[in-house]
Design a protein around this motif. Structure first.
Motif: not given
Length: 688
Positions: A16-17, A58-61, A181-184
């Protein structure tokens, strides 16, 4: 109190991120392309919502992936606040990356604010657990999570800025790698923040509500993925629509430019010029101002085009257009109407002198070849000037009158300028009538030939010169001086010249059929004919088709035309002579003779211009000395001499004394019809 993670949900949070990061990068490039403020605001709002939901999900999951030995839940209001923070942070990120200018300092400041916002969202979401006692955070990991958020946000802004051009090569692949990269990085920030949280033994979750964590995670994941995917689809569709619209707009602009600009010179064409003059007329009437229209036509351009080819002619036109723009004032309009016709529109004049100065500047620059680029170039125009409102108040009237003034400049000797005068309309109308008459003269049989006899010094008939006449039912009998220049400019002189040779041959055949003596007839060649590459072959074909020996035709070339390209003229004269024709140099002494080339020409005759013949009476000894020198020069080169314009007995006597070979003029005989010349031949035969 130790916690555990659902690795599947951890992986889902990373997906998701990553998708949210890719969506953010795609939206940044899309919004950067938008010019309309309303569209930019709409996409900023929609994009911020989709991106914010993605980051928050992403945070909530990630929170749902975490479990403690006690039931967990989330306060809806505080959770909503964290979502609002995520959306606001996303709006800020998109706004910063899509600005027209973004410095390195701006990226750093924006990254810091965005990182603090993401951290704020995360810890607000943690507060939604409402743990009792509260969560204790390890300072080092807490600081590390905020630092990761700031670094990740700064990198995200920089990458989004670098990938904002959707047309760059491999943009989609670069954006996917950057999104991963940003999602990670965002995921790493979240789980670093979670690692900083310390839950006290015996703690309870004040927001626990018994909701199935797996069901909630699945619902949020699917909902978030749907929002992000739909946003991406809409973005891609809108991009394609925008690109298509941009292509259509660009094509439309090109079509409009093609309609309003000349393809060769890229100057405004007649359509654009007329529209501009209409606007200037409207403004000038309202402000009581005056302006000028300058009509330019390049002298001798058709000869250049015919002799050197259309590609050279096109280069001359392009160079002239470029150089003409150097001569006018800033703000003046230079347009090409077609062919070698150009127009300069000069606005806001205080007096006609300004138009006169520009016209003279153009002539000075073209005559002397003085150009700012230092390249030699000569294409001298004749210029006509019409003033508003004195000479017309409509585009058609101004252009017509400037055109009439331009033709008056040509009649005045070319390479000069003239202001329009009312009397020029009469001359212009006459010129137009003659043009129309020439166009139909061959088909309607309006042309005829007259023959001017040439006599030897013993007053015996020695030959004739064919002279063209145009007998129009409305205009009457026209002399060559009236219509030949017009025929030359239009190019009709070529088929007319062929008709003259054909008709001369037929007349010779007619005289011979009557048993009259063989006679040699001279036919004039115009500059336009001399430029024809197949001139000699055409003439040979005509003469042979009519059954007349080439030796009975003599072609006359004016001295000015012969010396225009003396080397080429020498080759043509030799080719004519090889075919059996004889050549005469007409109007000798009025051009720019070169004795070296005259010797190489080796023509049959030199024809002394009537100016020198008249000088035998008017200039006395000096006039006789000049004519005597010409005759002596010609005889030394084994050439015959023909004196034109013999009108007095004294002239005839002087020429006899000087041993002039042949003479023609009104004293001896006026031009006459073919039948009348036949009668003259018959009289000559009877005397013998």
């Amino acid at each position: 109190m130790p916690g555990t993670y659902n690795l599947l949900l951890v992986a889902v949070s990373l997906v998701v991120a990553t998708l949210a990061s890719y969506t953010a990068l795609d939206l940044a490039s899309r919004i950067s392309m938008l010019k309309h403020p309303a569209s930019r605001h709409a996409w900023l709002a929609g994009g911020a919502t989709a991106m914010g939901v993605g980051i928050w999900s992403m945070h909530f999951i990630g929170m749902l992936a975490f479990s403690l030995p006690i039931p967990l839940g989330f306060n809806p209001a505080i959770t909503g606040y964290s979502l609002l923070i995520a959306i606001c942070v996303s709006w800020f990120a998109l706004h910063v990356t899509t600005r027209a200018r973004l410095s390195s300092r701006g990226v750093a400041a924006g990254g810091a604010l965005m990182g603090l916002g993401i951290a704020g969202m995360h810890y607000t979401g943690m507060a939604a657990l409402q743990m009792q006692p509260g969560i204790d955070y390890e300072p080092l990991l807490l600081g590390a999570s905020i630092a990761i958020a700031i670094v990740a946000s700064t990198a995200a802004l920089w990458i989004a800025r670098m990938l904002s051009n959707m047309r760059q090569r491999y943009a989609a692949a670069k954006r996917a790698m950057a999104g991963l990269l940003m999602g990670t990085a965002i995921t790493g920030m979240h789980y670093t923040g979670m690692a900083a949280a310390d839950f006290m033994p015996g703690s309870i979750c004040g927001a626990a509500n018994g909701v199935d964590t797996q069901w909630l995670a699945t619902t949020i994941t699917l909902f978030t993925l749907a929002i992000l995917i739909v946003t991406l689809i809409l973005s891609r569709f809108d991009v394609r629509t925008a690109l298509l619209a941009g292509s259509v707009t660009k094509l439309n602009d090109q079509i409009v430019r093609m309609v309003n600009h000349d393809a060769l010179t890229d100057l405004p064409n007649r359509r654009a010029l007329v529209e501009r003059i209409e606007t200037v007329v409207h403004n000038a009437k309202r402000a009581h101002e005056t302006f000028a229209v300058l009509f330019l036509d390049i002298d001798g351009f058709k000869t250049i085009n015919d002799s050197l080819g259309h590609s050279v002619g096109d280069e001359v036109l392009k160079t002239f257009a470029r150089r003409l723009q150097q001569c006018v004032r800033e703000g003046d309009t230079v347009a090409r109407l077609g062919g070698d016709e150009f127009v300069v529109l000069m606005e806001n004049l205080t007096s006609p002198d300004e138009a006169q100065d520009v016209a003279q500047n153009v002539l000075d620059s073209t005559e002397r070849g003085h150009w700012r680029d230092g390249q030699p170039f000569q294409a001298v125009p004749s210029i006509g000037i019409a003033m508003f409102p004195r000479d017309g108040e409509t585009p058609d009237a101004l252009l017509k009158n400037a055109d009439a003034a331009m033709y008056e400049a040509k009649r005045a000797g070319r390479a000069t300028w003239r202001f329009f005068e009312a009397s020029m309309n009469v001359a212009a109308m006459r010129t137009l009538q003659i043009q129309n008459a020439i166009r139909v003269a061959l088909d309607e049989g309006y042309f005829s030939l007259h023959f001017q006899p040439k006599f030897s010094s013993s007053n015996e008939l020695a030959g004739a010169e064919a002279l063209l006449r145009l007998n129009h039912p409305e205009l009457g009998l026209l002399t060559p001086a009236e219509f030949i220049p017009t025929a030359e400019r239009s190019g009709l002189i070529v088929p007319i010249g062929q008709w003259v040779v054909r008709e001369t041959c037929r007349q010779i055949q007619h005289w011979q059929a009557l048993g009259l003596p063989v006679i040699k007839v001279a036919v004039n060649l115009s500059p336009r004919q001399m430029a024809q590459p197949d001139l000699i072959e055409t003439m040979v074909e005509i003469v042979r088709a009519e059954g007349v020996p080439c030796e009975q035709i003599m072609f006359e070339i004016t001295e000015a035309v012969a010396m225009h390209d003396a080397a080429k003229t020498t080759e043509m004269i030799q080719a004519f002579q090889h075919a059996g024709f004889e050549i005469a140099i007409d109007d000798f002494g009025t051009g720019y003779s070169s004795l070296a080339y005259l010797e190489r020409f080796r023509v049959k005759q030199l024809k002394i211009d009537r100016l020198f013949t008249c000088g035998l009476d008017a200039q006395g000894h000096e006039g006789r000395a000049i004519v005597s020198a010409i005759i002596a020069l010609a005889h030394s080169l084994n050439m015959e001499v023909v004196a034109e314009g013999v009108e007095t007995t004294s002239q005839f006597s002087e020429l006899q004394v000087m041993a002039c070979d042949q003479m023609q003029g009104y004293l001896l005989a006026r031009p006459m019809t073919g039948d009348a010349f036949g009668s003259l031949l018959e009289q000559q035969m009877a005397r013998v």
